[in-house]
Design a protein around this motif. Sequence first.
Motif, PDB file in Angstrom:
ATOM      1  N   GLY A 297       0.772  -1.229   0.000  1.00 55.82           N
ATOM      2  CA  GLY A 297       0.000   0.000   0.000  1.00 55.82           C
ATOM      3  C   GLY A 297       0.798   1.271   0.000  1.00 55.82           C
ATOM      4  N   ASP A 298       2.118   1.196  -0.308  1.00 59.59           N
ATOM      5  CA  ASP A 298       2.948   2.397  -0.246  1.00 59.59           C
ATOM      6  C   ASP A 298       2.542   3.449  -1.264  1.00 59.59           C
ATOM      7  OD1 ASP A 298       3.801   0.519  -2.132  1.00 59.59           O
ATOM      8  OD2 ASP A 298       5.910   1.091  -2.011  1.00 59.59           O
ATOM      9  N   GLY A 299       1.928   3.036  -2.367  1.00 59.09           N
ATOM     10  CA  GLY A 299       1.518   4.001  -3.384  1.00 59.09           C
ATOM     11  C   GLY A 299       0.201   4.680  -3.090  1.00 59.09           C
ATOM     12  N   GLY A 300      -0.420   4.370  -1.951  1.00 57.26           N
ATOM     13  CA  GLY A 300      -1.739   4.938  -1.664  1.00 57.26           C
ATOM     14  C   GLY A 300      -1.819   5.687  -0.354  1.00 57.26           C
ATOM     15  N   THR A 301      -0.704   6.234   0.117  1.00 54.80           N
ATOM     16  CA  THR A 301      -0.737   6.962   1.387  1.00 54.80           C
ATOM     17  C   THR A 301      -1.444   8.303   1.237  1.00 54.80           C
ATOM     18  OG1 THR A 301       1.432   7.931   0.961  1.00 54.80           O
ATOM     19  CG2 THR A 301       1.377   5.879   2.215  1.00 54.80           C
ATOM     20  N   VAL A 302      -1.946   8.801   2.344  1.00 56.72           N
ATOM     21  CA  VAL A 302      -2.652  10.080   2.356  1.00 56.72           C
ATOM     22  C   VAL A 302      -1.725  11.186   1.878  1.00 56.72           C
ATOM     23  CG1 VAL A 302      -3.836  11.765   3.800  1.00 56.72           C
ATOM     24  CG2 VAL A 302      -4.159   9.305   4.211  1.00 56.72           C
ATOM     25  N   LYS A 303      -2.147  11.937   0.866  1.00 58.74           N
ATOM     26  CA  LYS A 303      -1.417  13.057   0.274  1.00 58.74           C
ATOM     27  C   LYS A 303      -0.068  12.638  -0.316  1.00 58.74           C
ATOM     28  CE  LYS A 303      -3.552  16.713   3.044  1.00 58.74           C
ATOM     29  NZ  LYS A 303      -3.328  17.875   3.948  1.00 58.74           N
ATOM     30  N   GLY A 304       0.071  11.346  -0.605  1.00 58.02           N
ATOM     31  CA  GLY A 304       1.317  10.888  -1.189  1.00 58.02           C
ATOM     32  C   GLY A 304       2.503  11.027  -0.259  1.00 58.02           C
ATOM     33  N   ASP A 305       2.262  10.941   1.029  1.00 57.76           N
ATOM     34  CA  ASP A 305       3.318  11.103   2.023  1.00 57.76           C
ATOM     35  C   ASP A 305       4.166   9.845   2.086  1.00 57.76           C
ATOM     36  OD1 ASP A 305       4.856  11.911   4.182  1.00 57.76           O
ATOM     37  OD2 ASP A 305       3.356  11.332   5.659  1.00 57.76           O
ATOM     38  N   ASP A 306       5.453   9.968   1.764  1.00 60.91           N
ATOM     39  CA  ASP A 306       6.322   8.801   1.807  1.00 60.91           C
ATOM     40  C   ASP A 306       6.396   8.269   3.230  1.00 60.91           C
ATOM     41  OD1 ASP A 306       8.107   7.033   0.379  1.00 60.91           O
ATOM     42  OD2 ASP A 306       9.704   7.883   1.598  1.00 60.91           O
ATOM     43  N   GLN A 307       6.258   6.974   3.358  1.00 56.88           N
ATOM     44  CA  GLN A 307       6.253   6.284   4.649  1.00 56.88           C
ATOM     45  C   GLN A 307       5.028   6.677   5.485  1.00 56.88           C
ATOM     46  OE1 GLN A 307      10.077   6.424   6.655  1.00 56.88           O
ATOM     47  NE2 GLN A 307      11.196   6.454   4.711  1.00 56.88           N
ATOM     48  N   GLY A 308       4.005   7.193   4.820  1.00 54.63           N
ATOM     49  CA  GLY A 308       2.806   7.660   5.507  1.00 54.63           C
ATOM     50  C   GLY A 308       1.776   6.565   5.706  1.00 54.63           C
ATOM     51  N   ASN A 309       0.514   6.967   5.786  1.00 53.12           N
ATOM     52  CA  ASN A 309      -0.570   6.068   6.175  1.00 53.12           C
ATOM     53  C   ASN A 309      -1.521   5.830   5.005  1.00 53.12           C
ATOM     54  OD1 ASN A 309      -2.204   4.499   7.836  1.00 53.12           O
ATOM     55  ND2 ASN A 309      -3.350   6.247   8.618  1.00 53.12           N
ATOM     56  N   ASN A 310      -1.744   4.569   4.689  1.00 53.22           N
ATOM     57  CA  ASN A 310      -2.743   4.184   3.702  1.00 53.22           C
ATOM     58  C   ASN A 310      -4.023   3.828   4.457  1.00 53.22           C
ATOM     59  OD1 ASN A 310      -4.388   2.494   1.959  1.00 53.22           O
ATOM     60  ND2 ASN A 310      -2.613   2.261   0.615  1.00 53.22           N
ATOM     61  N   ILE A 311      -5.120   4.511   4.139  1.00 54.12           N
ATOM     62  CA  ILE A 311      -6.366   4.307   4.879  1.00 54.12           C
ATOM     63  C   ILE A 311      -7.414   3.587   4.039  1.00 54.12           C
ATOM     64  CG2 ILE A 311      -5.966   6.288   6.387  1.00 54.12           C
ATOM     65  CD1 ILE A 311      -7.908   7.906   4.661  1.00 54.12           C
ATOM     66  N   ASP A 312      -7.011   2.981   2.933  1.00 55.24           N
ATOM     67  CA  ASP A 312      -7.956   2.276   2.081  1.00 55.24           C
ATOM     68  C   ASP A 312      -8.618   1.120   2.823  1.00 55.24           C
ATOM     69  OD1 ASP A 312      -7.364   3.921  -0.017  1.00 55.24           O
ATOM     70  OD2 ASP A 312      -6.140   2.470  -1.107  1.00 55.24           O
ATOM     71  N   ALA A 313      -9.844   0.803   2.421  1.00 55.54           N
ATOM     72  CA  ALA A 313     -10.506  -0.395   2.913  1.00 55.54           C
ATOM     73  C   ALA A 313      -9.753  -1.617   2.400  1.00 55.54           C
ATOM     74  CB  ALA A 313     -11.960  -0.435   2.440  1.00 55.54           C
ATOM     75  N   GLU A 314      -9.961  -2.747   3.056  1.00 52.23           N
ATOM     76  CA  GLU A 314      -9.188  -3.939   2.718  1.00 52.23           C
ATOM     77  C   GLU A 314      -9.443  -4.403   1.287  1.00 52.23           C
ATOM     78  OE1 GLU A 314      -8.049  -8.284   4.676  1.00 52.23           O
ATOM     79  OE2 GLU A 314      -9.360  -6.882   5.735  1.00 52.23           O
ATOM     80  N   GLN A 315     -10.666  -4.272   0.807  1.00 60.04           N
ATOM     81  CA  GLN A 315     -10.950  -4.679  -0.567  1.00 60.04           C
ATOM     82  C   GLN A 315     -10.154  -3.827  -1.545  1.00 60.04           C
ATOM     83  OE1 GLN A 315     -13.326  -7.358  -1.529  1.00 60.04           O
ATOM     84  NE2 GLN A 315     -11.901  -7.115  -3.251  1.00 60.04           N
ATOM     85  N   ALA A 316     -10.079  -2.523  -1.303  1.00 61.20           N
ATOM     86  CA  ALA A 316      -9.300  -1.645  -2.177  1.00 61.20           C
ATOM     87  C   ALA A 316      -7.815  -1.923  -2.044  1.00 61.20           C
ATOM     88  CB  ALA A 316      -9.590  -0.185  -1.851  1.00 61.20           C
ATOM     89  N   LEU A 317      -7.384  -2.285  -0.848  1.00 58.15           N
ATOM     90  CA  LEU A 317      -5.978  -2.629  -0.655  1.00 58.15           C
ATOM     91  C   LEU A 317      -5.600  -3.792  -1.572  1.00 58.15           C
ATOM     92  CD1 LEU A 317      -3.587  -1.753   1.258  1.00 58.15           C
ATOM     93  CD2 LEU A 317      -4.175  -3.759   2.627  1.00 58.15           C
TER      94      LEU A 317
END
Length: 848
Positions: free
Chosen positions: A247-267
């Motif tokens: 999920g590194d390509g889907g973090t909030v605001k494209g923040d490197d090493q940040g947080n991906n908040i996608d639902a598991e299906q989207a993950l």
Amino acid sequence: MKKKTIKMSLSVLAVAVLSACSSQSEPGATVKGIDIWPTIQSEVAKDPDIERQVAALLSKMTLEQKVAQMIQPEIRDITVDDMRRYGFGSYLNGGGAFPGNNKHASVKEWVDLAEAMYQASVDDSLDGINIPTMWGTDAVHGHNNVIGATLFPHNIGLGAANNPELIEQIAQATAKEVMATGIDWVFAPTVATVRDDRWGRTYEGYSEDPEIVKAYAAAIVHGLQGHADEDFLGNDRVISTVKHFLGDGGTVKGDDQGNNIDAEQALFDIHAQGYVGGLTAGAQSVMASFNSWQGEKIHGHRYLLSDVLKNKMGFDGFVVGDWNGHGQIPGCQNDNCPQAVNAGLDVYMVPTDAWKPLLENTIAQVKAGVIPMARIDDAVSRILRVKFRAGLFDKPSPANRPHANNTQLIGHEAHRDIARQAVRESLVLLKNNQQLLPLAPNQRILIAGDAANNIGKQSGGWTITWQGTNNQNSDFPGGQSIYDGLARQIKQTGGEVELSENGQFDTKPDVAIVVFGEEPYAEGHGDRETLIYQHGNKRDLALLKSLRAQGIPVVSVFISGRPMWVNPELNASDAFVAAWLPGSQGEAVADVLLRNGKGEIQHDFSGRLSFSWPAHPSKPVNRGDKDYAPLLPYGFGLSYGEPSVLSNTLPEQVDTALSTSDVYEIFNGKTQQPWQMRLFSGQQNLAVSASSMALGGLSFRTIDKAIQEDAFRVDWQGPTAGVQFVSGNGFREDLARYQASAGVLSMTIKRGNAVADKAFVGMHCQSEGDKPGSCRSDVDITAELQGLAAQQWQTLTIDLQCFARQGVAFDQMVMPFELSASGNMSLSFSDISIQPAADTQASISCQE
């Protein structure tokens, strides 16, 4: 058996992805949790003979020997004697690390180090066991740490090519060049599906959509490792790593090493498809990601690493961490983290000297029952399984393998031919008014822009050095700049060519090709608040407008690691080419832009956008969005003869609130263009070109603050010396708007226990006709440094008026920062910038 081909159309791929997403449940069923994830049938099946060998060897190992297999230090932090004593399971060279710390290390020096480490690992005189070690490296667009290697386009360009068969050839060529240096293991492919192009690793992704990512993951793994039924991990192949899970390509605001908040299906649907492709193809290792998923760091995520990846998906290789990524887990440090191995991490990537206490702490935690012995046995079994599959117990030592020391493989012409094809197929034509392209080469053509004759800039990050900086064209033997290729073909057909970075010329040209774009960067350092190109400092736009104002048709060749908001630059161009980061074979650009001597098209544009081109600089746009409104859609790309669709009057103003994007960065983990960091001591002056340097009584080295090498430290001993940032191109920079907007010079620093006898911060400018530094000012900061607490990061700001009152002309800046001091002092820097609207809070104020 005949080799299987994997080239698929986008439509077929889309069906494959949808099938993978839907095959786990009956129609109408609600899919939850673990049921979302498929069970992967790897091409590499378990071999009973190997399993018996693994079990037999494991039964002979002590706890200390097992844990050593799980420790991966870096070549700058261990010796051959350390390898002999501890028998590490693997080791790595990080980006910008070389044998003997020599950037220009020869192929023999790479092999010699591999051989020495191997022989030490199988020497049982100290550790009592002879398990061969493995060397891992980031060969992410060719063997990019080695001088003279073929550098292929970065992944974003390969995504635009949409050619999995070509991708497999690239990976196989890379594997051969890696094998020539005695290395066993490559940290590739990156299979991130990028959803916010402000992310600094966007160019490491193939696409914003998983359809290309899935096919490419399989192709890269096959190219690196070979096919299970043919040449799996033979003499031409290396172990591959699909990364970074997950999920590194889907973090909030494209923040490197940040947080991906996608639902598991989207993950799964969006971010995991590369693992479906890569693991099916038999990838033997997976690298855990720095990012979090729904607030929990992946390095410590038992559900994703163990329940999903290993148990449900059936991955039987090993999971390796990223650069001290385990230390980011809450409650962990780099040298102490049982949470990671308990979650499912098998190999700690532990650069710096933290490896030894981590090894000792892990052993103690097993003895104390904090880490179950069964988890250690599982991790080591996975590592040994891969080593047996790779034949490391049977292959000759690195120096005696078939390709070892074969210098002809490094940058082999056949590999460069593959790279040239990749460059041609990656180019995307966005605009072509009046069918200006392709150009007849027998004209008078001006080549302009600071990327035209700069192989380092066209190659981007992860190029010799980690950030891709501090390189010169001479560091790329066998490579060609974009100018090199254009000039050769123009001259061969009787045309005239002039190279002028700033666009000035002796004779008016018939047409200008301007090559410009982003400066090189790598992870973390490439993150942006907006996608506005050269926000607040439109040097390249001024060049384009200047040429067009003189009646010269302009072809723009844009170098970038992502789509960017370039509406003004598009308006100022008659033709516009997205060239991405083409790598070392820049001459291939000419094959597409120029006709041949007979007036025929050599190669048409075939590249198509695998990322949507943004209509707004701060609003991510991806194929499949509910309100999908890009400037140019996913899949767009003109071929010759097709009319342009872009208006020549695109909006050039956007509503962006004052934010960090308005800060003028001089250093923010790396030196920002056009500045060059230099050390000075007395009359001596030296450009910073390595991670550690010394000059007189001054010493410099990079350090870690938040991420790898995002800061530097300078130590003074004796006479006046210091560090400065000077213009790298000799041009003056106009920073007047920062002075007019109540700006300050800001530096984030940490001082040691001692403070220099005297310390000054200066700025230099250049008046018309004068030498650089002819107008300058210095502000005494000795008292302010004395007032700062030692060994703490703090910010010191100086009102720009303090410099202006001493005569600095901010529209003629050639050195925005210099710190000089005498005496003994240690000072670390993580950020140097000019910030607007902050003078009333300045540490040193010069307000009336």
